[in-house]
Design a protein around this motif. Sequence first.
Motif, PDB file in Angstrom:
ATOM      1  N   GLU A  88      88.347  47.611  36.878  1.00 20.95           N
ATOM      2  CA  GLU A  88      89.354  46.653  36.191  1.00 20.95           C
ATOM      3  C   GLU A  88      89.306  45.223  36.700  1.00 20.95           C
ATOM      4  O   GLU A  88      90.534  44.450  36.180  1.00 20.95           O
ATOM      5  CB  GLU A  88      90.548  47.463  36.155  1.00 20.95           C
ATOM      6  N   GLN A  89      88.955  44.979  37.842  1.00 20.36           N
ATOM      7  CA  GLN A  89      89.301  43.538  38.669  1.00 20.36           C
ATOM      8  C   GLN A  89      88.134  42.816  38.135  1.00 20.36           C
ATOM      9  O   GLN A  89      87.029  43.062  38.092  1.00 20.36           O
ATOM     10  CB  GLN A  89      89.334  43.985  40.155  1.00 20.36           C
ATOM     11  N   VAL A  90      88.719  41.468  38.244  1.00 19.62           N
ATOM     12  CA  VAL A  90      87.633  40.390  38.088  1.00 19.62           C
ATOM     13  C   VAL A  90      87.535  39.642  39.070  1.00 19.62           C
ATOM     14  O   VAL A  90      88.616  39.324  40.087  1.00 19.62           O
ATOM     15  CB  VAL A  90      88.260  39.384  36.790  1.00 19.62           C
ATOM     16  N   TYR A  91      86.322  39.016  39.566  1.00 17.78           N
ATOM     17  CA  TYR A  91      86.397  38.194  40.882  1.00 17.78           C
ATOM     18  C   TYR A  91      85.285  37.055  40.626  1.00 17.78           C
ATOM     19  O   TYR A  91      84.607  37.145  40.119  1.00 17.78           O
ATOM     20  CB  TYR A  91      85.512  39.054  41.978  1.00 17.78           C
ATOM     21  N   VAL A  92      85.483  36.157  41.244  1.00 19.52           N
ATOM     22  CA  VAL A  92      84.443  35.169  41.694  1.00 19.52           C
ATOM     23  C   VAL A  92      83.558  35.870  42.699  1.00 19.52           C
ATOM     24  O   VAL A  92      83.773  36.447  43.793  1.00 19.52           O
ATOM     25  CB  VAL A  92      85.009  33.958  42.449  1.00 19.52           C
ATOM     26  N   ALA A  93      82.030  35.859  42.316  1.00 18.61           N
ATOM     27  CA  ALA A  93      81.263  36.433  43.179  1.00 18.61           C
ATOM     28  C   ALA A  93      80.414  35.297  43.963  1.00 18.61           C
ATOM     29  O   ALA A  93      80.234  33.967  43.686  1.00 18.61           O
ATOM     30  CB  ALA A  93      80.022  37.056  42.299  1.00 18.61           C
ATOM     31  N   ASP A  94      79.953  35.555  45.435  1.00 23.90           N
ATOM     32  CA  ASP A  94      79.518  34.610  46.132  1.00 23.90           C
ATOM     33  C   ASP A  94      78.504  35.424  46.966  1.00 23.90           C
ATOM     34  O   ASP A  94      78.750  36.586  47.191  1.00 23.90           O
ATOM     35  CB  ASP A  94      80.440  33.925  47.262  1.00 23.90           C
ATOM     36  N   HIS A  95      77.397  34.892  47.099  1.00 25.69           N
ATOM     37  CA  HIS A  95      76.202  35.566  47.961  1.00 25.69           C
ATOM     38  C   HIS A  95      76.129  34.626  49.485  1.00 25.69           C
ATOM     39  O   HIS A  95      76.125  33.439  49.605  1.00 25.69           O
ATOM     40  CB  HIS A  95      74.981  35.504  47.273  1.00 25.69           C
ATOM     41  N   LYS A  96      75.932  35.544  50.532  1.00 25.88           N
ATOM     42  CA  LYS A  96      75.896  34.867  51.813  1.00 25.88           C
ATOM     43  C   LYS A  96      74.769  35.637  52.546  1.00 25.88           C
ATOM     44  O   LYS A  96      74.620  36.893  52.579  1.00 25.88           O
ATOM     45  CB  LYS A  96      77.207  35.353  52.564  1.00 25.88           C
ATOM     46  N   THR A  97      73.958  34.876  53.071  1.00 26.37           N
ATOM     47  CA  THR A  97      72.581  35.183  53.937  1.00 26.37           C
ATOM     48  C   THR A  97      73.272  35.069  55.490  1.00 26.37           C
ATOM     49  O   THR A  97      73.792  33.925  55.798  1.00 26.37           O
ATOM     50  CB  THR A  97      71.380  34.589  53.759  1.00 26.37           C
ATOM     51  N   THR A  98      72.701  35.966  56.133  1.00 29.54           N
ATOM     52  CA  THR A  98      73.195  35.912  57.570  1.00 29.54           C
ATOM     53  C   THR A  98      72.138  36.639  58.416  1.00 29.54           C
ATOM     54  O   THR A  98      71.778  37.542  58.014  1.00 29.54           O
ATOM     55  CB  THR A  98      74.736  36.453  57.893  1.00 29.54           C
ATOM     56  N   ILE A 136      82.147  39.289  47.764  1.00 25.67           N
ATOM     57  CA  ILE A 136      80.839  38.715  48.659  1.00 25.67           C
ATOM     58  C   ILE A 136      79.921  39.896  48.808  1.00 25.67           C
ATOM     59  O   ILE A 136      80.063  41.018  49.747  1.00 25.67           O
ATOM     60  CB  ILE A 136      81.520  38.328  50.082  1.00 25.67           C
ATOM     61  N   ASN A 137      78.775  39.559  48.269  1.00 26.43           N
ATOM     62  CA  ASN A 137      77.500  40.149  48.509  1.00 26.43           C
ATOM     63  C   ASN A 137      76.573  39.660  49.858  1.00 26.43           C
ATOM     64  O   ASN A 137      76.227  38.540  49.819  1.00 26.43           O
ATOM     65  CB  ASN A 137      76.429  40.084  47.411  1.00 26.43           C
ATOM     66  N   GLY A 138      76.860  40.338  50.968  1.00 29.71           N
ATOM     67  CA  GLY A 138      76.201  39.887  52.273  1.00 29.71           C
ATOM     68  C   GLY A 138      74.841  40.289  52.166  1.00 29.71           C
ATOM     69  O   GLY A 138      74.371  41.545  52.039  1.00 29.71           O
ATOM     70  N   VAL A 139      73.719  39.426  52.698  1.00 24.57           N
ATOM     71  CA  VAL A 139      72.504  39.987  52.938  1.00 24.57           C
ATOM     72  C   VAL A 139      72.125  39.258  54.309  1.00 24.57           C
ATOM     73  O   VAL A 139      71.843  38.316  54.605  1.00 24.57           O
ATOM     74  CB  VAL A 139      71.576  38.929  51.925  1.00 24.57           C
ATOM     75  N   GLN A 140      71.900  40.412  54.980  1.00 25.55           N
ATOM     76  CA  GLN A 140      71.326  40.162  56.482  1.00 25.55           C
ATOM     77  C   GLN A 140      69.777  40.056  56.408  1.00 25.55           C
ATOM     78  O   GLN A 140      69.113  41.037  56.082  1.00 25.55           O
ATOM     79  CB  GLN A 140      71.664  41.465  57.341  1.00 25.55           C
ATOM     80  N   THR A 141      69.245  39.081  56.743  1.00 24.92           N
ATOM     81  CA  THR A 141      67.845  38.690  56.907  1.00 24.92           C
ATOM     82  C   THR A 141      67.355  39.115  58.342  1.00 24.92           C
ATOM     83  O   THR A 141      67.662  38.478  59.409  1.00 24.92           O
ATOM     84  CB  THR A 141      67.612  36.946  56.460  1.00 24.92           C
ATOM     85  N   LEU A 142      66.291  39.822  58.382  1.00 23.44           N
ATOM     86  CA  LEU A 142      65.698  40.005  59.390  1.00 23.44           C
ATOM     87  C   LEU A 142      63.977  40.022  59.258  1.00 23.44           C
ATOM     88  O   LEU A 142      63.737  39.517  58.295  1.00 23.44           O
ATOM     89  CB  LEU A 142      65.814  41.675  59.808  1.00 23.44           C
ATOM     90  N   ILE A 143      63.437  39.950  60.310  1.00 28.67           N
ATOM     91  CA  ILE A 143      61.911  39.525  60.306  1.00 28.67           C
ATOM     92  C   ILE A 143      61.296  40.600  59.772  1.00 28.67           C
ATOM     93  O   ILE A 143      60.320  40.384  58.908  1.00 28.67           O
ATOM     94  CB  ILE A 143      61.596  39.404  61.783  1.00 28.67           C
ATOM     95  N   GLY A 145      62.823  43.182  57.977  1.00 26.79           N
ATOM     96  CA  GLY A 145      63.832  43.775  56.853  1.00 26.79           C
ATOM     97  C   GLY A 145      64.881  43.148  56.294  1.00 26.79           C
ATOM     98  O   GLY A 145      65.049  42.071  56.687  1.00 26.79           O
ATOM     99  N   THR A 146      65.660  43.666  55.251  1.00 25.15           N
ATOM    100  CA  THR A 146      66.566  42.998  54.813  1.00 25.15           C
ATOM    101  C   THR A 146      67.888  44.088  54.590  1.00 25.15           C
ATOM    102  O   THR A 146      67.510  45.229  53.978  1.00 25.15           O
ATOM    103  CB  THR A 146      66.409  42.523  53.516  1.00 25.15           C
ATOM    104  N   ASN A 147      68.972  43.938  54.972  1.00 26.58           N
ATOM    105  CA  ASN A 147      70.118  44.582  54.682  1.00 26.58           C
ATOM    106  C   ASN A 147      71.135  43.957  54.039  1.00 26.58           C
ATOM    107  O   ASN A 147      71.488  42.998  53.863  1.00 26.58           O
ATOM    108  CB  ASN A 147      71.019  45.203  56.117  1.00 26.58           C
ATOM    109  N   PHE A 148      71.874  44.848  53.053  1.00 27.82           N
ATOM    110  CA  PHE A 148      73.188  44.486  52.227  1.00 27.82           C
ATOM    111  C   PHE A 148      74.305  45.252  52.440  1.00 27.82           C
ATOM    112  O   PHE A 148      74.291  46.336  52.915  1.00 27.82           O
ATOM    113  CB  PHE A 148      72.357  44.507  50.916  1.00 27.82           C
ATOM    114  N   ALA A 149      75.481  44.568  52.177  1.00 25.90           N
ATOM    115  CA  ALA A 149      76.834  45.033  52.365  1.00 25.90           C
ATOM    116  C   ALA A 149      77.668  44.157  51.247  1.00 25.90           C
ATOM    117  O   ALA A 149      77.385  42.833  51.118  1.00 25.90           O
ATOM    118  CB  ALA A 149      77.312  45.075  53.463  1.00 25.90           C
ATOM    119  N   ARG A 150      78.635  44.917  51.073  1.00 28.04           N
ATOM    120  CA  ARG A 150      79.507  44.039  50.074  1.00 28.04           C
ATOM    121  C   ARG A 150      81.096  44.026  50.762  1.00 28.04           C
ATOM    122  O   ARG A 150      81.556  44.984  51.150  1.00 28.04           O
ATOM    123  CB  ARG A 150      79.969  44.843  48.830  1.00 28.04           C
ATOM    124  N   GLY A 151      81.735  42.761  50.807  1.00 37.24           N
ATOM    125  CA  GLY A 151      82.781  42.834  51.183  1.00 37.24           C
ATOM    126  C   GLY A 151      83.897  41.824  50.205  1.00 37.24           C
ATOM    127  O   GLY A 151      83.199  41.504  49.129  1.00 37.24           O
TER     128      GLY A 151
END
Length: 225
Positions: A88-98, A136-143, A145-151
Amino acid sequence: LLLTLRHLFEDPRFATLPEEGYYRHEALVRAVVWYFDFFKDDGMKVQSYADGTPMVEVSFRFAIGQSRYSEEDVLLCGHIDAVVSLGEQVYVADHKTTKTTLGEHYFSRYSPDTQMSLYSLAGRIALGVDADGVLINGVQTLIDGTNFARGFAHRTQLQLEEFLSDTIDWIELAEQMALSESYPMNSKNCFMCDFRDVCSKDPSVRGAFLAADFTKRLWNPLQNR
């Protein structure tokens, strides 16, 4: 997924990626495929305008008053990845690579945070969306692999009013510096700045280092993407 990958391969910027490192071709393709797999059943839905156009890559601008030193309107502007709903919630979405490990500590850096407060405010004022904050969709960039998480970076109405008041004060201070042509160095945050090597030099030679190592470009924040 196939349409997204085709668009990716046809983008001329794809050919300019390095052959090695975190942002090579293979790493980008893997991140896209794994992103679809990770988030495919999460229930997030992109919102649309009244004409059905999806609210993706949204450029915004809105006035917050007039300058005390001129008759010009003061504008806040920027670009939002998307406007979405989750339940039921509305958000602005942003993607962050780290390269940083994703978790509670990582996402806590965005509260308070200027960018996330601005996005929340823009959602309510410029886009007419009663956003609860930023997803916030977080994208952890590795050599290898790639991990994801949401905050989330939630904002209340009072927090946004406080942010707007603070922003107006900071803009007025910047105008005062421009009029006096005096810009005090904020050395507390120099470790984050690309100009650190220049500022570490004697003031008499900084101009030469700027001319040698940097290209001057006019930035126009009002230009839509």
